[in-house]
Design a protein around this motif. Structure first.
Motif, short mmCIF file in Angstrom:
data_model
loop_
_atom_site.label_atom_id
_atom_site.label_comp_id
_atom_site.label_asym_id
_atom_site.label_seq_id
_atom_site.Cartn_x
_atom_site.Cartn_y
_atom_site.Cartn_z
N TYR A 1 -7.80 3.56 1.59
CA TYR A 1 -8.93 2.78 1.09
C TYR A 1 -8.53 1.53 1.53
O TYR A 1 -9.15 0.49 2.06
CB TYR A 1 -9.20 3.04 -0.04
CG TYR A 1 -10.10 4.12 -0.37
CD1 TYR A 1 -11.00 4.65 0.36
CD2 TYR A 1 -10.04 4.47 -1.86
CE1 TYR A 1 -11.69 5.77 -0.15
CE2 TYR A 1 -11.01 5.74 -2.26
CZ TYR A 1 -11.75 6.05 -1.25
OH TYR A 1 -12.36 7.17 -1.53
N ASP A 2 -7.09 1.15 1.37
CA ASP A 2 -6.83 -0.28 1.90
C ASP A 2 -6.79 -0.46 3.21
O ASP A 2 -7.21 -1.48 3.73
CB ASP A 2 -5.12 -0.50 1.55
CG ASP A 2 -4.79 -0.36 0.01
OD1 ASP A 2 -5.91 -0.75 -0.75
OD2 ASP A 2 -3.88 -0.31 -0.46
N SER B 1 0.81 2.90 -3.40
CA SER B 1 -0.34 3.60 -3.81
C SER B 1 -0.44 5.02 -3.72
O SER B 1 0.25 5.54 -3.06
CB SER B 1 -1.64 2.76 -2.98
OG SER B 1 -1.33 1.47 -3.30
N GLU C 1 0.91 -1.23 -0.03
CA GLU C 1 0.11 -0.08 -0.12
C GLU C 1 0.86 1.11 -0.06
O GLU C 1 0.41 2.36 -0.51
CB GLU C 1 -0.76 0.03 1.22
CG GLU C 1 -0.17 0.13 2.59
CD GLU C 1 0.35 -1.28 3.15
OE1 GLU C 1 0.60 -1.40 4.39
OE2 GLU C 1 0.18 -2.27 2.37
N GLN D 1 -14.54 1.01 -9.23
CA GLN D 1 -15.86 0.75 -8.69
C GLN D 1 -16.74 1.76 -9.48
O GLN D 1 -18.04 1.61 -8.88
CB GLN D 1 -16.04 0.90 -7.27
CG GLN D 1 -15.00 0.24 -6.42
CD GLN D 1 -15.01 0.54 -4.80
OE1 GLN D 1 -16.21 0.52 -4.31
NE2 GLN D 1 -14.00 0.59 -4.29
N THR E 1 -10.50 -1.22 3.94
CA THR E 1 -11.08 -2.34 3.67
C THR E 1 -10.71 -3.20 4.71
O THR E 1 -11.45 -3.90 5.32
CB THR E 1 -10.46 -2.96 2.51
OG1 THR E 1 -10.82 -1.95 1.48
CG2 THR E 1 -10.83 -4.02 2.29
N SER F 1 -7.68 8.15 -7.20
CA SER F 1 -8.00 6.89 -6.63
C SER F 1 -8.40 5.95 -7.64
O SER F 1 -9.46 5.94 -8.27
CB SER F 1 -9.14 6.93 -5.53
OG SER F 1 -9.69 5.59 -5.13
N ARG G 1 -9.08 2.79 -6.87
CA ARG G 1 -10.18 2.09 -6.66
C ARG G 1 -11.48 2.50 -6.65
O ARG G 1 -12.54 1.91 -7.03
CB ARG G 1 -9.91 1.97 -4.99
CG ARG G 1 -8.39 0.92 -4.69
CD ARG G 1 -8.20 0.64 -3.05
NE ARG G 1 -9.58 -0.21 -2.87
CZ ARG G 1 -9.49 -0.84 -1.69
NH1 ARG G 1 -8.67 -0.62 -0.80
NH2 ARG G 1 -10.83 -1.34 -1.50
N ASP G 2 -11.58 3.87 -6.68
CA ASP G 2 -12.75 4.72 -6.83
C ASP G 2 -13.41 4.60 -8.33
O ASP G 2 -14.32 4.30 -8.81
CB ASP G 2 -12.87 6.17 -6.35
CG ASP G 2 -12.84 6.25 -5.08
OD1 ASP G 2 -13.37 5.21 -4.07
OD2 ASP G 2 -12.66 7.60 -4.36
N ASP H 1 -5.61 5.66 -1.84
CA ASP H 1 -5.81 4.39 -2.26
C ASP H 1 -5.13 3.83 -0.89
O ASP H 1 -5.55 2.64 -0.48
CB ASP H 1 -5.37 4.05 -3.46
CG ASP H 1 -6.44 4.27 -4.52
OD1 ASP H 1 -7.56 4.47 -4.14
OD2 ASP H 1 -5.92 4.08 -5.60
#
Length: 289
Positions: free
Chosen positions: A46-47, A39, A36, A266, A50, A260, A262-263, A43
């Motif tokens: 976000y890791d 990143s 991470e 998704q 999670t 991001s 990740r965003d 992010d």
């Protein structure tokens, strides 16, 4: 009466079990930074989120007493606050590395001499916030201003996100410093009252979601403001000179550092370098008329 060494018989008095005498292997508490660390700051946050969500779900489904679930929920809440602070530190360091204007803004900052040996050349900017606690009231505002040049005043949603985070940090203070017991200062600033005597920070897994959302909101608000602030700063300072190729190259580097993935994966945001470049080119054209 002269001062004497304590009598041996007094040293033999007891009122609880003795403390352990075997040494602690402190090296076992450290390990390498995970993936991470490569990143973007958001992010990486976000890791952590999670893992915290997975832990909360596991505790909620386990056959534990409510008191145990509440204790663990409070500790998970501390994880959100810690991840938020790390996001802010990494964001400052990231922007110092890629934005020449922000780098100049921090050029006269004093760093601890030991930081030069501790950090690699690429990570040295982490030392800029090494002595800062972002859980202190007013500290996020002041650091955004002095380190990044971002003036929070007048940005309603960002101000509200900071206010909410500072509010829950009073719960964090109680959990860290007094096992949840609220002191008069925490109570007055958390609920605007000094009459909440014998109050204690109380969490359950459901309530953790509300407290956690405060951290998520702050991270997202800061991240959006960072992008907009840096782009506008580059336009005003001439760092973006109107040449489309060089403009897109610089914007690509900025988006790679703060956006991001990740965003985007998704479907929560569409990150389109071409569209961002079009917008910026249009603004540059409009401001030069």
């Amino acid at each position: 009466m002269s001062k004497q060494n304590r009598h041996q018989e007094i040293n033999g008095l007891h009122c609880c079990a003795p403390a352990r005498t075997d040494p602690v292997d402190w090296s076992g508490f450290l390990g390498p930074i995970g993936a991470e660390g490569k990143s973007s700051p958001i992010d990486s946050f976000y890791d952590s989120q999670t893992l915290l969500i997975r832990a909360a779900a596991a505790i909620d489904q386990a056959d534990f007493d409510a008191d145990i679930k509440g204790l663990v929920a409070g500790q998970l809440f501390l994880g959100y606050v810690s991840a938020t602070e790390l996001y802010l530190r990494q964001t400052v360091a990231t922007l110092v590395a890629i934005c020449p204007v922000i780098r100049r803004l921090n050029s006269d900052q004093t760093l601890a001499f030991g930081a030069v040996d501790f950090y690699s050349r690429d990570d040295l900017a982490m030392a800029l916030t090494e002595q800062v606690s972002f859980t202190e009231v007013g500290k996020i505002r002041s650091q955004l201003k002095t380190r990044l040049g971002i003036d929070v005043q007048g940005k309603d949603s960002l101000e509200r996100a900071i206010d909410d985070f500072e509010t829950v940090c009073h719960l964090r203070h109680a959990l860290v410093h007094s096992h949840g017991r609220m002191n008069s200062r925490n109570a007055s600033q958390f609920l605007a009252t000094t009459t909440a005597r014998d109050s204690q920070a109380r969490f359950d897994i459901a309530g953790l979601d509300d407290a956690a959302s405060v951290s998520v909101n702050l991270v997202r608000e800061v991240n959006l403001e960072v992008l907009r602030h840096v782009v506008w700063t580059w336009i005003q300072s001439g760092e973006l000179n109107g040449d489309r190729r060089s403009t897109r190259r610089r914007l690509s580097r900025l988006l790679s550092a703060v956006a991001s993935d990740r965003d985007a994966a998704q479907g929560l945001v569409a990150i389109d370098e071409g569209a961002v470049t079009d917008t910026v080119m249009a603004v540059i054209g409009a401001t030069r008329k």
